[in-house]
Design a protein around this motif. Structure first.
Motif, PDB file in Angstrom:
ATOM      1  N   UNK A  76       0.821  -1.206   0.000  1.00 55.90           N
ATOM      2  CA  UNK A  76       0.000   0.000   0.000  1.00 55.90           C
ATOM      3  C   UNK A  76       0.857   1.258   0.000  1.00 55.90           C
ATOM      4  N   UNK A  77       2.105   1.119  -0.450  1.00 56.97           N
ATOM      5  CA  UNK A  77       3.008   2.248  -0.690  1.00 56.97           C
ATOM      6  C   UNK A  77       3.534   2.938   0.564  1.00 56.97           C
ATOM      7  N   UNK A  78       3.535   2.252   1.694  1.00 59.48           N
ATOM      8  CA  UNK A  78       4.216   2.788   2.866  1.00 59.48           C
ATOM      9  C   UNK A  78       5.703   2.435   2.794  1.00 59.48           C
ATOM     10  N   UNK A  79       6.516   3.305   3.323  1.00 60.58           N
ATOM     11  CA  UNK A  79       7.913   2.974   3.589  1.00 60.58           C
ATOM     12  C   UNK A  79       7.945   2.300   4.956  1.00 60.58           C
ATOM     13  N   UNK A  80       8.556   1.145   5.071  1.00 63.38           N
ATOM     14  CA  UNK A  80       8.502   0.367   6.303  1.00 63.38           C
ATOM     15  C   UNK A  80       9.897   0.211   6.902  1.00 63.38           C
ATOM     16  N   UNK A  81       9.997   0.472   8.195  1.00 67.56           N
ATOM     17  CA  UNK A  81      11.202   0.232   8.978  1.00 67.56           C
ATOM     18  C   UNK A  81      10.828  -0.664  10.152  1.00 67.56           C
ATOM     19  N   UNK A  82      11.742  -1.520  10.564  1.00 71.67           N
ATOM     20  CA  UNK A  82      11.514  -2.401  11.702  1.00 71.67           C
ATOM     21  C   UNK A  82      12.635  -2.179  12.707  1.00 71.67           C
ATOM     22  N   UNK A  83      12.254  -2.040  13.968  1.00 69.41           N
ATOM     23  CA  UNK A  83      13.269  -1.906  15.006  1.00 69.41           C
ATOM     24  C   UNK A  83      12.976  -2.876  16.141  1.00 69.41           C
ATOM     25  N   UNK A  84      14.044  -3.326  16.786  1.00 66.20           N
ATOM     26  CA  UNK A  84      13.911  -4.222  17.930  1.00 66.20           C
ATOM     27  C   UNK A  84      15.238  -4.183  18.679  1.00 66.20           C
ATOM     28  N   UNK A 144      13.300  -5.082   4.400  1.00 67.84           N
ATOM     29  CA  UNK A 144      13.128  -3.689   4.820  1.00 67.84           C
ATOM     30  C   UNK A 144      14.265  -3.355   5.777  1.00 67.84           C
ATOM     31  N   UNK A 145      14.548  -2.066   5.985  1.00 68.54           N
ATOM     32  CA  UNK A 145      15.597  -1.711   6.946  1.00 68.54           C
ATOM     33  C   UNK A 145      15.265  -2.228   8.348  1.00 68.54           C
ATOM     34  N   UNK A 146      16.231  -2.885   8.968  1.00 69.53           N
ATOM     35  CA  UNK A 146      16.076  -3.387  10.333  1.00 69.53           C
ATOM     36  C   UNK A 146      17.050  -2.614  11.222  1.00 69.53           C
TER      37      UNK A 146
END
Length: 319
Positions: free
Chosen positions: A186-194, A208-210
């Motif tokens: 749906x055209x979001x830019x996605x980042x994941x952090x943990x 995606x960038x982690x």
């Protein structure tokens, strides 16, 4: 997936430097059933290559044929309409009663300047407006404080562009993987952090960038503007609360937290105890997503994305 605005504009910029004719087509109005909203764009060349869409495939072939045949060469900018009759709808496959009003802008080498500046603004997460004079296609850019709806009259087209919505997912588990898949579609830019290295290393979702590090630091650095979405998914208050504290104090457009109603009540009590102003706590979407009885990770991801769609389509000022 529909091509994002920046991809369409980048294609148009490259086309300006090529020895071909090129056009930028913009939907300026719709009525009835329409596959694409006002503001959707198509860039194409006389070789038949294209980026973007104005109808999901219904009228593109006919439109590009007409462009290549020189039908719109008389003027730099022209306004055309599809769906003026039931016969045309049937021939092109437009939904019943659907109409599309399009602005067709012929591109030349000198258009590369404003196209590059527009792409730069989007990349720098700034709002900007493209103003096209319909008499001759002269185009200028104006900075904006806030995104504005597309407007067109007999004089000019004014179209706003803003940063791509950025979604920061706090927690690299299975739900985050499902949510990332839908958000990218749906055209979001996605980042994941943990902050848990082992969990981040075991990420099973899309590429995606982690981002390692403490979640409040990541929110502050990556997802604090009004085009940001922050969603906490770990079930660990030591992680989630840090991200929520920072996100609720920021300009982030949407802040959500996974959890049951009981978990949410405890979370709200903790946030209140941290002296976060109540008006900021009230911004929190928790339990996150629409209440549609979701159980599985993918169902919960659908509920979250549905809520984002609902909020983004809500008229300005609506409660």
């Amino acid at each position: 997936m529909h091509t994002h605005d920046s991809d369409v504009l980048a294609f148009a910029l490259a086309a300006c430097a090529a020895p071909t004719r090129a056009w930028l087509v913009t939907i300026v109005a719709t009525s009835g059933s329409s596959p694409r909203p006002a503001g959707a764009m198509l860039a194409c060349t006389d070789t038949g290559t294209q980026a973007g869409s104005v109808s999901g495939g219904c009228v593109e072939e006919d439109l590009i044929e007409r462009l290549r045949a020189g039908e719109f060469d008389a003027q730099r900018v022209q306004r055309i309409r599809y769906g003026v009759s039931a016969e045309e709808n049937a021939r092109l496959g437009l939904p019943c009663g659907g109409q599309l009003d399009l602005i067709v802008q012929s591109l030349r080498a000198d258009d590369s300047e404003w196209l590059q500046a527009l792409l730069d603004a989007i990349g720098e997460r700034r709002c900007i407006q493209r103003q096209v004079r319909l008499a001759d296609g002269h185009t200028v850019l104006q900075p904006l404080a806030h995104f504005a709806d597309l407007e067109v009259d007999t004089i000019q087209l004014a179209q706003s562009f803003g940063p791509r919505y950025r979604m920061l997912l706090v927690g690299a588990g299975q739900l985050a993987a499902s949510l990332a898949e839908l958000a990218l579609a749906m055209d979001y830019e996605v980042l994941v952090t943990d902050p848990r290295p082992d969990t981040l290393a075991q990420w099973t979702g899309p590429e995606v960038p982690r981002l390692p590090g403490m979640p409040d630091d990541v929110v502050r650095a990556q997802a604090a503007d009004r085009f940001s979405v922050v969603i906490t998914l770990t079930h660990d208050p030591r992680i989630d609360d840090m991200a929520l504290m920072e996100a609720l104090e920021s300009e982030a457009w949407y802040v959500g937290a996974l959890g049951s109603k009981r978990t949410t009540e405890k979370r709200l009590q903790r946030l209140q105890a941290l002296d976060i102003p109540q008006e900021k706590i009230d911004r929190l979407q928790a339990p996150v997503g629409l209440d549609i009885g979701s159980k599985t990770p993918l169902e919960i991801a659908v509920a979250i994305m549905a809520q984002l769609v609902q909020l983004r389509r809500r008229p300005a000022g609506a409660v």
